[in-house]
Enzyme design. Structure first.
Site, PDB file in Angstrom:
ATOM      1  N   ARG A  27       0.820  -1.214   0.000  1.00  0.00           N
ATOM      2  CA  ARG A  27       0.000   0.000   0.000  1.00  0.00           C
ATOM      3  C   ARG A  27       0.851   1.261   0.000  1.00  0.00           C
ATOM      4  O   ARG A  27       0.320   2.356  -0.164  1.00  0.00           O
ATOM      5  CB  ARG A  27      -0.918   0.011   1.226  1.00  0.00           C
ATOM      6  CG  ARG A  27      -1.923  -1.126   1.237  1.00  0.00           C
ATOM      7  CD  ARG A  27      -2.502  -1.294   2.621  1.00  0.00           C
ATOM      8  NE  ARG A  27      -3.074  -0.067   3.121  1.00  0.00           N
ATOM      9  CZ  ARG A  27      -4.282   0.369   2.840  1.00  0.00           C
ATOM     10  NH1 ARG A  27      -5.050  -0.344   2.065  1.00  0.00           N
ATOM     11  NH2 ARG A  27      -4.725   1.496   3.345  1.00  0.00           N
ATOM     12  N   GLY A 101      -5.974   7.789   8.988  1.00  0.00           N
ATOM     13  CA  GLY A 101      -7.008   8.768   8.681  1.00  0.00           C
ATOM     14  C   GLY A 101      -6.610  10.153   9.144  1.00  0.00           C
ATOM     15  O   GLY A 101      -5.430  10.442   9.368  1.00  0.00           O
ATOM     16  N   GLU A 488      -3.856   4.413 -22.480  1.00  0.00           N
ATOM     17  CA  GLU A 488      -2.744   3.857 -21.694  1.00  0.00           C
ATOM     18  C   GLU A 488      -3.002   2.444 -21.193  1.00  0.00           C
ATOM     19  O   GLU A 488      -2.062   1.682 -21.024  1.00  0.00           O
ATOM     20  CB  GLU A 488      -2.315   4.782 -20.552  1.00  0.00           C
ATOM     21  CG  GLU A 488      -3.261   4.880 -19.393  1.00  0.00           C
ATOM     22  CD  GLU A 488      -2.739   5.802 -18.300  1.00  0.00           C
ATOM     23  OE1 GLU A 488      -1.585   5.634 -17.881  1.00  0.00           O
ATOM     24  OE2 GLU A 488      -3.493   6.678 -17.858  1.00  0.00           O
ATOM     25  N   HIS A 504     -11.756  21.062 -38.426  1.00  0.00           N
ATOM     26  CA  HIS A 504     -10.555  21.622 -39.040  1.00  0.00           C
ATOM     27  C   HIS A 504      -9.577  20.526 -39.449  1.00  0.00           C
ATOM     28  O   HIS A 504      -8.385  20.802 -39.581  1.00  0.00           O
ATOM     29  CB  HIS A 504      -9.902  22.631 -38.091  1.00  0.00           C
ATOM     30  CG  HIS A 504     -10.790  23.809 -37.829  1.00  0.00           C
ATOM     31  ND1 HIS A 504     -11.003  24.808 -38.753  1.00  0.00           N
ATOM     32  CD2 HIS A 504     -11.572  24.122 -36.764  1.00  0.00           C
ATOM     33  CE1 HIS A 504     -11.857  25.689 -38.271  1.00  0.00           C
ATOM     34  NE2 HIS A 504     -12.229  25.295 -37.063  1.00  0.00           N
ATOM     35  N   LYS A 603       5.044   4.044 -12.877  1.00  0.00           N
ATOM     36  CA  LYS A 603       4.194   4.847 -11.990  1.00  0.00           C
ATOM     37  C   LYS A 603       4.792   6.220 -11.757  1.00  0.00           C
ATOM     38  O   LYS A 603       4.094   7.209 -11.632  1.00  0.00           O
ATOM     39  CB  LYS A 603       4.003   4.104 -10.660  1.00  0.00           C
ATOM     40  CG  LYS A 603       3.062   4.802  -9.686  1.00  0.00           C
ATOM     41  CD  LYS A 603       1.625   4.803 -10.182  1.00  0.00           C
ATOM     42  CE  LYS A 603       0.713   5.705  -9.398  1.00  0.00           C
ATOM     43  NZ  LYS A 603      -0.448   6.148 -10.187  1.00  0.00           N
TER      44      LYS A 603
HETATM   45  C1  F6R Z   1      -1.548   8.539 -16.249  1.00  0.00           C
HETATM   46  C2  F6R Z   1      -0.400   8.678 -15.400  1.00  0.00           C
HETATM   47  C3  F6R Z   1       0.729   9.559 -15.831  1.00  0.00           C
HETATM   48  C4  F6R Z   1       1.109  10.485 -14.690  1.00  0.00           C
HETATM   49  C5  F6R Z   1       2.328  11.334 -15.050  1.00  0.00           C
HETATM   50  C6  F6R Z   1       2.679  12.334 -13.953  1.00  0.00           C
HETATM   51  O1  F6R Z   1      -2.510   7.710 -15.692  1.00  0.00           O
HETATM   52  O2  F6R Z   1      -0.371   8.113 -14.350  1.00  0.00           O
HETATM   53  O3  F6R Z   1       0.371  10.292 -16.955  1.00  0.00           O
HETATM   54  O4  F6R Z   1       0.009  11.297 -14.421  1.00  0.00           O
HETATM   55  O5  F6R Z   1       3.434  10.501 -15.272  1.00  0.00           O
HETATM   56  O6  F6R Z   1       2.920  11.714 -12.749  1.00  0.00           O
HETATM   57  P1  F6R Z   1       2.922  12.525 -11.389  1.00  0.00           P
HETATM   58  O7  F6R Z   1       1.531  13.015 -11.146  1.00  0.00           O
HETATM   59  O8  F6R Z   1       3.409  11.582 -10.356  1.00  0.00           O
HETATM   60  O9  F6R Z   1       3.862  13.696 -11.597  1.00  0.00           O
END
Ligand code: F6R
Length: 608
Positions: A27, A101, A488, A504, A603
């Site tokens: 997590r 929380g 994606e 256009h 990520k």
């Molecule tokens: C799309 C996605 C990517 C991120 C981008 C920026 O689902 O996850 O386009 O949004 O790489 O990442 P952050 O927000 O961590 O700067």
């Protein structure tokens, strides 16, 4: 959010606590700690960083004992440091708490406790609970906990250990999850089922407003008012992997369904009735806000799309020139950023290399940088002048969903904040928006309660080669995000554009059966967008509209309508994005892709 583990039984508590916490590592967390009752004292060990650091500390300085609690923290108040890691204690060290929380009335409670002479050693909201319990203690931990939580508002799960009552663990659930596990001569407690699975499959899910008293022999469940509650345990048949995803087949779907709670947390403690918006780490003053020349918004991918929404809001409501640009474009285009400008840098992770570079460049030119980020202590949060934490909780799926929705709401809060400082947002209009913000989590939940139309649509469009998304104004910003989500994870080519731009050039690609998603929530450009809809319909497109549930016309115009509850047009992106997230998810599933880890994507993009 954070992870909780509790143990009372025959075994040494520490190995069980560490094992449980390690099963919650997926997590995400930034620090960890344990507390064990032994020899009339509660011994605490904690450290910022990974569980391995805590293990090292425990090897050097072990703690015996068979009753203990453990925690992995995902920071919401205060940086991820050793001091801010849980457990927290009162000054005497007798009352030890861990907590998931947010305590909503953190600021007034902190002042109140400090004024009565309590010495607070951390920046966390959690520590306040230890002091409140100490104030309320008259020889009965259950009563003291009950009275203490009545003074705290918010969404949380709280677990308490007391040096004088080492034979029991007391816990309370108020929205944040808590599960009791039944072992042989031992009892366990956790924030999530995966932590319990090696020890037991017999669990009891604690409900909101319930208090739990755990002893070696069993559990007593009570209401916060004091009545006994009875509920039978259940037997879990999930595998450990299924349990990690809370029973959802993918993290992305789990995170989509977590959005109502994530939004509640984004809003928590920030909208206090008629008062101004409270943004704890934003310190702009009226002089700066009134003299503001221009707002620049920057980010990449989904964060940039969230910024497009911010651009409309700031320009329209605050009457401020606002520009949104991709961070990798902004940083190389020698932008005319200067002192007196505000740069809003948006990043879920707070570690995206281009966003960091763009923010640094703007700062070096004298602008003030405000970070909108989900990760406390991230590089962006440390380097920015001000920080607005989105509080979405850890996002594990590569495709961003709950982070996006909370970025939108974060920017609405910023707009309200700046509007009140600049004095150009009428109080009655601000109140309307605040009232509507407060009900958005419920409206998102309503959409999630009826996924069937999206699933049916996904089956229809899953074989398409191209999908187009169109809209105007805020609807265009949502179209951009809907299109990115789809491509994606489903690998279907898709493109988003302003509805007026189709004719256009791109209209040439719309042939019979091509799906075109039209987002239609903005009253002032509704008719104009409908013209775009008619253009594609005339070419035989399969028209899918995202529209308000009470829109009387749209059913006659579109082949399929994804309905969302009515809201203020300024807030509609928060709702309109949800069916599009679900659409992307279901199309990807129809096509059999690895949804949580799509090809070629990471990520966090920490390379330039
Ligand atoms: C799309 C996605 C990517 C991120 C981008 C920026 O689902 O996850 O386009 O949004 O790489 O990442 P952050 O927000 O961590 O700067």
């Amino acid at each position: 959010m954070c992870g909780i583990m509790g143990y009372i039984g025959e075994r040494a508590a520490i190995p069980v606590l560490l094992d449980g916490l390690s099963r919650l590592e997926y997590r995400g967390y930034d620090s960890a700690g344990v507390a064990v009752a032994h020899d009339g004292t509660v011994h605490v060990r904690k450290a910022a960083g990974k569980l391995s650091r805590l293990r090292e500390i425990l090897e050097r300085d072990p703690v015996p004992g068979n009753v203990g609690i453990g925690h992995t923290r995902w920071a919401t108040h205060g940086q991820p440091t050793d001091t801010n890691a849980h457990p927290h204690t009162d000054e005497s060290g007798r009352f030890v708490v861990i907590h998931n929380g947010i305590i909503e009335n953190f600021l007034p409670l902190r002042e109140e406790l400090a004024s009565r002479g309590h010495r607070l050693s951390s920046d966390t909201d959690t520590e306040l609970l230890a002091h409140l319990i100490e104030e309320e203690y008259r020889g009965d931990l259950v009563e003291a906990t009950r009275r203490a939580v009545r003074r705290a508002s918010g969404a949380y799960a709280l677990v308490v250990l007391c040096a004088q009552e080492p034979h029991r663990i007391v816990a309370v659930r108020m929205i944040s999850p808590l599960v009791v596990g039944f072992g042989q001569g031992e009892m366990l407690l956790a924030s999530d089922i995966p932590a319990l699975l090696p020890y037991t499959r017999d669990v009891l899910v604690v409900n909101d407003g319930e208090l739990v008293v755990l002893t070696r022999e069993g559990v007593q469940l009570e209401s916060l008012e004091g009545g006994t509650v009875s509920r039978s345990r259940m037997h879990v048949t999930w595998t450990a992997e299924q349990a990690e995803r809370g029973g959802f087949p993918h993290f992305m779907l789990k995170e989509i369904y977590e959005q109502p709670r994530a939004l509640q947390e984004t809003l928590m403690g920030r909208l206090d009735g008629d008062g101004p918006v409270v943004l704890e780490d934003v310190h702009l003053d009226a002089a700066f806000a009134r003299a503001l020349n221009k707002i620049w918004i920057t980010g990449c991918g989904t964060a940039y799309h969230a910024g497009l929404v911010g651009r409309y809001l700031f320009e329209r409501v605050l009457h401020l020139p606002t520009e949104a640009d991709y961070a990798h474009e902004l940083r190389y285009r020698d932008p005319l950023v200067r002192a007196g400008d505000l740069v809003v840098a948006i990043s879920q992770s707070g570690e995206t290399a281009d966003t960091l570079a763009a923010a640094r460049l703007c700062r070096s030119r004298g602008a003030r940088v405000l970070a909108v980020t989900n990760v406390v202590g991230s590089t962006l949060s440390r380097e920015a002048d001000d920080v607005l934490y989105t509080r979405a909780g850890p996002e594990i799926a590569v495709a961003s969903t709950k982070a996006y929705l909370t970025m939108l709401v974060g920017q609405v809060l910023l707009m309200l904040y700046l509007g009140s400082l600049r004095g150009n947002l009428r109080a009655d209009r601000a109140r309307q928006l605040v009232e509507e913000l407060a009900v958005l989590p419920r409206k998102v939940q309503e959409i999630l309660n009826h996924p069937a139309p999206v699933e049916a649509l996904a089956r229809e469009v899953a074989d398409s080669e191209h999908v187009y998304f169109i809209g105007r104004g805020l609807d265009y910003a949502v179209a951009m995000e809907g299109s990115l989500k789809l491509k994606e994870i489903s690998y279907v080519h898709s493109e988003a554009m302003p509805a007026g731009e189709l004719k256009h050039g791109t209209l040439a690609l719309v042939t019979p059966g091509t799906p075109v998603v039209v987002v239609l929530t903005q009253a002032h450009v509704y008719e104009k967008t409908v013209s775009g809809l008619q253009e594609v319909k005339a070419r035989g497109a399969r028209v899918v509209a995202v529209a308000y549930e009470d829109d009387p016309e749209i059913g006659k115009l579109a082949d399929r309508v994804l309905r969302i509850p009515r809201t203020d047009d300024l807030l509609s992106p928060v709702l309109a994005a949800v069916p599009l997230q679900l659409l992307a998810y279901w199309v990807a599933r129809e096509r059999g892709h690895d949804i949580d880890q799509p090809r070629n994507l990471a990520k966090s993009v920490t390379v330039e």
